[in-house]
Write an enzyme that holds these catalytic residues in place. Structure first.
Site, mmCIF file in Angstrom:
data_model
loop_
_atom_site.group_PDB
_atom_site.id
_atom_site.type_symbol
_atom_site.label_atom_id
_atom_site.label_comp_id
_atom_site.label_asym_id
_atom_site.label_seq_id
_atom_site.Cartn_x
_atom_site.Cartn_y
_atom_site.Cartn_z
ATOM 1 N NE ARG A 133 -0.079 9.117 57.389
ATOM 2 C CZ ARG A 133 -1.057 9.985 57.213
ATOM 3 N NH1 ARG A 133 -0.816 11.153 56.665
ATOM 4 N NH2 ARG A 133 -2.281 9.684 57.551
ATOM 5 C CB THR A 177 -2.203 13.406 59.289
ATOM 6 O OG1 THR A 177 -2.682 13.132 57.958
ATOM 7 C CG2 THR A 177 -3.379 13.764 60.183
ATOM 8 N N GLY A 193 -9.075 16.262 55.350
ATOM 9 C CA GLY A 193 -10.418 16.738 55.680
ATOM 10 C C GLY A 193 -11.445 16.374 54.637
ATOM 11 C CD GLU A 195 -12.832 10.891 54.438
ATOM 12 O OE1 GLU A 195 -12.822 10.364 53.317
ATOM 13 O OE2 GLU A 195 -11.825 11.397 54.948
ATOM 14 C CG ASP A 321 -12.324 7.075 51.364
ATOM 15 O OD1 ASP A 321 -11.650 8.022 50.945
ATOM 16 O OD2 ASP A 321 -12.176 6.590 52.500
ATOM 17 C CE LYS A 348 -8.080 5.024 51.497
ATOM 18 N NZ LYS A 348 -9.256 5.752 52.034
ATOM 19 C CG ASN A 408 -5.313 3.649 54.516
ATOM 20 O OD1 ASN A 408 -4.843 4.699 54.931
ATOM 21 N ND2 ASN A 408 -6.616 3.499 54.322
ATOM 22 C CB CYS A 623 -21.498 7.664 67.360
ATOM 23 S SG CYS A 623 -22.725 8.897 67.830
ATOM 24 C CG HIS A 627 -17.345 6.016 70.007
ATOM 25 N ND1 HIS A 627 -16.504 5.959 71.094
ATOM 26 C CD2 HIS A 627 -17.578 7.342 69.790
ATOM 27 C CE1 HIS A 627 -16.263 7.181 71.532
ATOM 28 N NE2 HIS A 627 -16.890 8.040 70.756
#
Length: 703
Positions: A133, A177, A193, A195, A321, A348, A408, A623, A627
């Site tokens: 950022r 980040t 991190g 999660e 979350d 959030k 967010n 996944c 994805h």
């Protein structure tokens, strides 16, 4: 004559001082003054993080004349989230993979580039893309946090590293980040991190040497022992008692400070937003007991020592979350006839908070969008009034907002002239379900929520209703009256951060590939520019030689693009760009080349020994976060069109042997067996055949 000579001497002295200014003079005094001038010296412009530019040469009357002054194209095609900095004619920005660039802010000439060399496999640990950022600048150095947990100091003139320090345990899935901030010669940085299973903390490093000055942990030590850290006293006296036995002792508990910070020089307090718990599920994390401080909290510390001053927890016993890492800004507001020093945040969970920044006292809180998990905030206790079903222990609950939040990381902006805060808002449902088979996986996603629920097929009527709920908005919010003044609807939910200016304008980019200016008073769209790629980063503005510029990083990505591809435009990854505009700009950025769509695979002779039903479950539990549900993602490789699908050996090579680790697809051998991998292949083959026949299963989007 004497007075003339004195006048000339003063002019000469001022000229010499201006020439000597340079990056080396960016210090506390200059940062404190940045709110009222043409520079952009920190991530949110200055310490108060309002993202308001006092420049008005571009305004509601002439914004239609805005054109491209110059552009740069980058060598990264993932999400671009940085806000550039402007210091003495040089524009500094960062890109995906934590790279840093410096440009001549008037001409666009690249002055230098720094690549920290982050390994591709580290992308596996980044829940929400390999983004960065932005940087910080202080006394001749540029500071950047890297995805692999380093804090690096660069020479601002050359881009050469001066020092580098590893801020995290490299054996754990930490990432960085967020943009650092510098306060009183200390570089402040957190990490991500939450999660995966880490313990959050904030660290201050000496800006000159990189030596650690203090560290503050945001959740308890699982052993109960002190850490020898700035947080020890408050842990023993306030925090430890809010946690009970549970999975957090294995996972670390979460609470990462991965984004928001602000600083009040007069109060000498620095503010941090703290993230979600790990697992998300409070029942699993802490046996369903305790508020679990400092999860989902705003934390005020003394910058010299890291000493705790106050906190406010937006979501006690957090289970969804619902981070409080969203943009924090400081302002002075007239509330009830009294001038108040406030901190504002729209985290959030969907509530807009106005808090006394000296004491942490809640002044007001109202929901800035429709939410279902709570009906309001009790002003006596400061706690949300929860919907009992929201805890999802007895049954699945479809809830708004979902994990991507009502707001967010994308920064909001405050305009002191209109008195409004402009919030980039998401409306995203999610089906929360207790994961009754939860087991801690070191280095994997450990959220305690059954993702399988969000992949189940549903009837067309229900799916249509859910899809209609997913959208994005730009909301102009009155923080004193706690109400919306105007709202702009966007066709997609994952849009960009915001800039407000004294010219009566609000600038925002959008997921569908457009950068626009709105009237700050009423939301009327006054100008737009087709970018050819989606935007999520917040713009900034600066002035050089009498001309005002507006700059924005272009490149879609991040958590929304990755985990909810069905709710986003179908677009491949495209190179990131920096676009810089001015009145009368005539530059032309070339159109992005038309992507060569991968042809559908010939699967007529392809079969698998795997179990499709088992593969369905394995895919959605391991996944889908990258994805997409039902293998619907195309922004990261579209698995239904991947040549790897054609060969069991090649598929195993990627999933188990790690043959694509350098490109960000790490081995799953820690979590899956070769048989599991073949089950997933069987499932994806099945989805690919359905897609080719036009009978693909409809799935509910994550977030």
């Amino acid at each position: 004559m004497k007075f003339v000579r004195l006048g000339l001497a003063l002019v000469l002295a001022a000229t010499v001082a201006a020439c000597q200014k340079g990056e080396s003079s960016v210090d506390a005094k200059r940062l404190e003054a940045a709110a009222g001038n043409a520079e952009w010296l920190s991530y949110g412009k200055d310490y108060n993080e309002q993202r308001f530019s006092p420049l008005d040469k571009v305004n509601t009357g002439n914004v239609g004349e805005l054109g491209l002054a110059w552009f740069a194209e980058f060598d990264t095609d993932r999400g671009q989230e940085a806000t550039p900095l402007l210091v003495d004619g040089v524009l500094y920005t960062t890109t995906a993979w934590s790279k840093v660039f410096a440009f001549d802010a008037k001409t666009g000439k690249q002055l230098w580039k720094y690549d920290p060399g982050v390994q591709g496999s580290k992308g596996f640990d980044a829940c929400c893309d390999v983004v960065n950022r932005g940087a910080a600048i202080w006394k001749g150095r540029v500071y950047v946090g890297t995805l692999d947990g380093r804090l690096v100091a660069l020479d601002a003139k050359t881009g050469k590293p001066v020092w580098s320090v590893q801020t995290t345990d490299t054996s754990k899935p930490y990432t960085i980040t967020g943009a650092p901030r510098v306060v009183k010669d200390k570089v402040l940085i957190g990490n991500g991190g939450g999660e995966y299973g880490v313990r959050g903390y904030i660290t201050a490093y000496d800006a000159a040497t990189g030596k650690q000055v203090w560290r503050f942990y945001t959740v308890p030590n699982a052993t109960g022992a002190p850490d020898g850290a700035a947080s020890d006293k408050v842990m023993a006296g306030k925090v430890n008692a809010t946690w009970s036995d549970g999975e957090w002792k294995k996972t670390g508990g979460g609470g990462t400070a991965w984004d928001s910070m602000a600083y009040d020089p007069k109060l000498d307090l620095v503010y941090f937003g703290i993230g979600n718990g790990n697992p998300w599920n409070h029942k699993l994390r802490s046996g369903g007991k305790g508020d679990n401080l400092f999860l989902s909290s705003i934390l005020a510390l003394k910058p010299d020592t890291g000493e705790y001053v106050w906190h406010y927890q937006t979501t006690p016993a957090e289970s969804w979350d619902y981070t409080a890492t969203q943009h924090i800004m400081l302002a002075d507001l007239n509330i009830g006839g009294q001038q108040r020093q406030v901190l504002m945040q729209a985290p959030k969970n969907g509530f807009f908070y106005v808090i006394d920044r000296a004491t942490g006292q809640l002044i007001s809180a109202k929901n800035y969008t429709n939410i279902t998990w709570a009906s309001g905030v009790d002003m006596k206790t400061g706690r949300p009034i929860e919907n009992p079903a929201a805890r999802y222990q007895n049954a699945a609950v479809l809830q708004v907002p979902g994990p991507l939040g009502a707001h967010n990381w994308q920064p909001m902006a405050f305009n002191p002239k209109t008195g409004l805060v402009y919030i980039p808002t998401n409306v995203t449902p999610f089906a929360y379900t207790d994961d009754k088979s939860f087991g801690y996986k070191a280095g994997g996603w450990n959220v305690g929520v059954d993702f399988l629920t969000n992949a189940l097929p549903t009837d067309a009527a229900t799916m249509k209703a859910i899809t209609a709920m997913v959208k994005g908005q730009l909301v102009a919010w009155d923080p004193v009256q706690q109400k919306a003044v105007w709202t702009v609807d966007h066709p997609y939910f994952w849009n960009a951060g915001v800039l407000s200016t004294a010219g009566g304008l609000v600038f925002q980019g959008a997921a569908h590939g457009e950068f626009a200016a709105y009237d700050a008073a009423n939301g009327k769209r006054l100008w737009s520019y087709k970018t050819g790629n989606g935007i999520i980063a917040a713009p900034m503005s600066y002035e050089l030689d009498g001309e005002q510029y507006v700059a924005v990083m272009v490149g879609v990505g991040g958590g929304g693009q990755i985990s909810a591809p069905a709710s986003m435009p179908t677009r491949p990854r495209l190179p990131g760009r920096l676009l810089v505009f001015k009145l009368g700009g005539k530059a032309q950025a070339p159109a992005f080349p038309e992507p060569a769509e991968l042809p559908a695979l010939d699967l007529t002779q392809i079969s698998s020994t795997g179990d499709v039903k088992k593969g369905f479950a394995i895919f959605h539990n391991n996944c889908q976060v990258c994805h997409g549900p039902n293998a619907s993602g195309a922004w990261l490789p579209d698995l239904k069109r991947s040549p790897m699908l054609m060969s069991a050996d090649n598929w195993k090579g990627v999933l188990i042997d790690g043959t694509s680790a350098s490109r960000g697809m790490a081995s799953f051998a820690r979590f899956l067996t070769p048989k599991d991998a073949e089950d997933v292949r069987a499932y994806v083959i099945d989805e690919a055949k359905k897609a080719q026949s036009g009978q693909a299963t409809v799935a509910m989007p994550i977030g």
